[in-house]
Design an enzyme around this catalytic site. Structure first.
Site, PDB file in Angstrom:
ATOM      1  N   LYS A   1      66.869  71.423  88.445  1.00 13.50           N
ATOM      2  CA  LYS A   1      65.570  71.992  88.820  1.00 13.50           C
ATOM      3  C   LYS A   1      64.380  71.054  88.654  1.00 13.50           C
ATOM      4  O   LYS A   1      63.235  71.479  88.663  1.00 13.50           O
ATOM      5  CB  LYS A   1      65.277  73.318  88.070  1.00 13.50           C
TER       6      LYS A   1
ATOM      7  N   ASN B   1      67.059  67.858  94.800  1.00 12.77           N
ATOM      8  CA  ASN B   1      67.303  67.967  96.243  1.00 12.77           C
ATOM      9  C   ASN B   1      66.203  67.266  97.054  1.00 12.77           C
ATOM     10  O   ASN B   1      66.477  66.636  98.073  1.00 12.77           O
ATOM     11  CB  ASN B   1      67.420  69.437  96.665  1.00 12.77           C
TER      12      ASN B   1
ATOM     13  N   HIS C   1      73.055  64.992  86.845  1.00 13.33           N
ATOM     14  CA  HIS C   1      72.213  65.739  85.901  1.00 13.33           C
ATOM     15  C   HIS C   1      72.498  65.322  84.465  1.00 13.33           C
ATOM     16  O   HIS C   1      71.964  65.896  83.530  1.00 13.33           O
ATOM     17  CB  HIS C   1      72.516  67.244  85.998  1.00 13.33           C
TER      18      HIS C   1
ATOM     19  N   SER D   1      60.333  64.753 104.220  1.00 13.19           N
ATOM     20  CA  SER D   1      60.637  65.244 102.872  1.00 13.19           C
ATOM     21  C   SER D   1      59.661  66.334 102.421  1.00 13.19           C
ATOM     22  O   SER D   1      59.718  66.770 101.273  1.00 13.19           O
ATOM     23  CB  SER D   1      60.594  64.088 101.875  1.00 13.19           C
TER      24      SER D   1
HETATM   25  P1  A3P Z   1      60.679  75.770  92.415  1.00 15.71           P
HETATM   26  O1  A3P Z   1      61.797  76.667  91.967  1.00 15.71           O
HETATM   27  O2  A3P Z   1      59.596  75.660  91.385  1.00 15.71           O
HETATM   28  O3  A3P Z   1      60.148  76.144  93.754  1.00 15.71           O
HETATM   29  P2  A3P Z   1      66.425  70.965  92.223  1.00 15.71           P
HETATM   30  O4  A3P Z   1      66.536  70.403  93.603  1.00 15.71           O
HETATM   31  O5  A3P Z   1      66.562  69.916  91.170  1.00 15.71           O
HETATM   32  O6  A3P Z   1      67.298  72.129  92.037  1.00 15.71           O
HETATM   33  O7  A3P Z   1      64.908  71.461  92.050  1.00 15.71           O
HETATM   34  C1  A3P Z   1      64.456  72.573  92.750  1.00 15.71           C
HETATM   35  C2  A3P Z   1      62.951  72.624  92.731  1.00 15.71           C
HETATM   36  O8  A3P Z   1      62.407  71.603  93.581  1.00 15.71           O
HETATM   37  C3  A3P Z   1      62.443  73.951  93.284  1.00 15.71           C
HETATM   38  O9  A3P Z   1      61.245  74.281  92.536  1.00 15.71           O
HETATM   39  C4  A3P Z   1      62.134  73.584  94.722  1.00 15.71           C
HETATM   40  O10 A3P Z   1      61.257  74.439  95.390  1.00 15.71           O
HETATM   41  C5  A3P Z   1      61.546  72.199  94.545  1.00 15.71           C
HETATM   42  N1  A3P Z   1      61.564  71.422  95.803  1.00 15.71           N
HETATM   43  C6  A3P Z   1      62.619  71.232  96.634  1.00 15.71           C
HETATM   44  N2  A3P Z   1      62.257  70.497  97.693  1.00 15.71           N
HETATM   45  C7  A3P Z   1      60.949  70.204  97.535  1.00 15.71           C
HETATM   46  C8  A3P Z   1      60.001  69.463  98.317  1.00 15.71           C
HETATM   47  N3  A3P Z   1      60.350  68.892  99.464  1.00 15.71           N
HETATM   48  N4  A3P Z   1      58.743  69.358  97.840  1.00 15.71           N
HETATM   49  C9  A3P Z   1      58.386  69.945  96.668  1.00 15.71           C
HETATM   50  N5  A3P Z   1      59.245  70.652  95.888  1.00 15.71           N
HETATM   51  C10 A3P Z   1      60.507  70.780  96.320  1.00 15.71           C
END
Ligand code: A3P
Length: 288
Positions: free
Chosen positions: A43, A47, A104, A223
């Site tokens: 998180k 991604n 991770h 992105s």
């Molecule tokens: P939120 O749950 O706060 O919206 P991971 O990919 O490590 O699981 O992290 C997920 C978090 O990254 C989520 O946060 C998601 O919305 C955010 N996220 C994914 N793509 C993003 C982007 N292009 N720009 C900003 N935040 C992004």
């Protein structure tokens, strides 16, 4: 619920994604100097930065006209080092240069060859309050992770390091020991959100990707949260709405109560405030 997690070398992992066999097989993994490693706690935006890096790798490969672009030939591999089947490390040996490897894991549990062979590592940071908030919402809908009846019960496990991949505070304390290396570059979710162009530019220079300005701008555009969320309908189906939830800074203000703030502020103060990475979190700006 508890059957969804198991402990390996002191850290908690989800049984449905990681196994003792895969950790054993990982010992045969040999990192290369030109590997592109993306390290980030669940998180923290893995991604998002995964999209940026794979786009940079693909664009760089296209520019490298003297080389055949093998990247289109490579079958999609589950992209986290510690997730998949034990045979994946054999398949990874056959991948062409500039393998993108996400993880991770805490550094002390990673294969030593990553550090010995000087692979470059992009280390993702995200303020712990937003990360916990994102993690809580994700746990409610992602079945391989234990689910929770309430934010309170999630928070308790998060603070105790009982969520998959353990304690975020330990994670950052461990990585703090590795950042003196010039092969590790920490980048924060918040700084890249604030100015994505500068963030991507920093990443391009660190990995020495041969891209021109126009190409960098195109990577930045692809992105964006909105374009990734829209595209996720094709790549992740309904799961996309879970993965691309809000994509912003400060959503923790909708969830944290005074008691959660007190407990996390104390944890930060005791474990991270005096460290370089702790300072890099800009805690007073994003968590107060
Ligand atoms: P939120 O749950 O706060 O919206 P991971 O990919 O490590 O699981 O992290 C997920 C978090 O990254 C989520 O946060 C998601 O919305 C955010 N996220 C994914 N793509 C993003 C982007 N292009 N720009 C900003 N935040 C992004």
């Amino acid at each position: 619920r508890k059957d969804l997690i198991f402990t390996y070398k002191g850290t908690v992992y989800p049984t449905t994604l990681c196994t003792a066999e895969i950790f054993k097989a990982m010992e045969s993994f040999e990192a290369r100097r030109d590997d592109v490693i993306l390290a980030g706690f669940p998180k923290s935006g893995t991604n998002w930065f995964g999209q940026i890096l794979s786009d940079l790798i693909a664009t760089a490969a296209k520019n490298n006209k003297n080389e055949t672009n093998h990247h289109n030939d490579v079958p999609e591999e589950f992209p986290y080092l510690e997730i998949g089947d034990p045979e994946k490390y054999e398949r990874m040996k056959k991948l062409p240069p500039r393998r993108l490897i996400r993880t991770h894991m805490s550094p002390q549990n990673l294969p030593e060859s990553i550090f010995k062979n000087k692979a470059k590592i992009l280390l993702l940071l995200r303020n712990p309050k937003d990360l916990a908030t994102s993690y809580y919402h994700f746990s409610l809908v992602f079945s391989p992770f234990p689910s929770y009846e309430s934010w309170d019960s999630f928070f308790k496990d998060f603070m105790a390091g009982k969520v998959p991949w353990g304690s975020y505070f330990n994670y950052l304390s461990e990585w703090n020991k590795y950042i003196v290396s010039e092969n590790v570059m920490p980048v924060s979710f918040e700084e890249v959100k604030e100015n994505t162009y500068l963030g991507v530019k920093k990443i391009v220079e660190f990995f020495e990707f041969p891209l021109n300005e126009e190409e960098i701008h195109a990577v930045v555009q692809r992105s964006s949260f909105q374009s990734m969320k829209t595209n996720s309908k094709n790549t992740h189906g309904a799961f996309g709405d879970v993965l691309f939830r809000k994509g912003g800074v400060s959503d923790w203000r909708n969830l944290f109560e005074e008691k959660h703030n007190l407990e996390m502020d104390k944890m930060y103060k005791e474990h991270l405030a005096a460290t370089t990475l702790g300072t890099r979190l800009n805690y007073d700006v994003y968590c107060k």
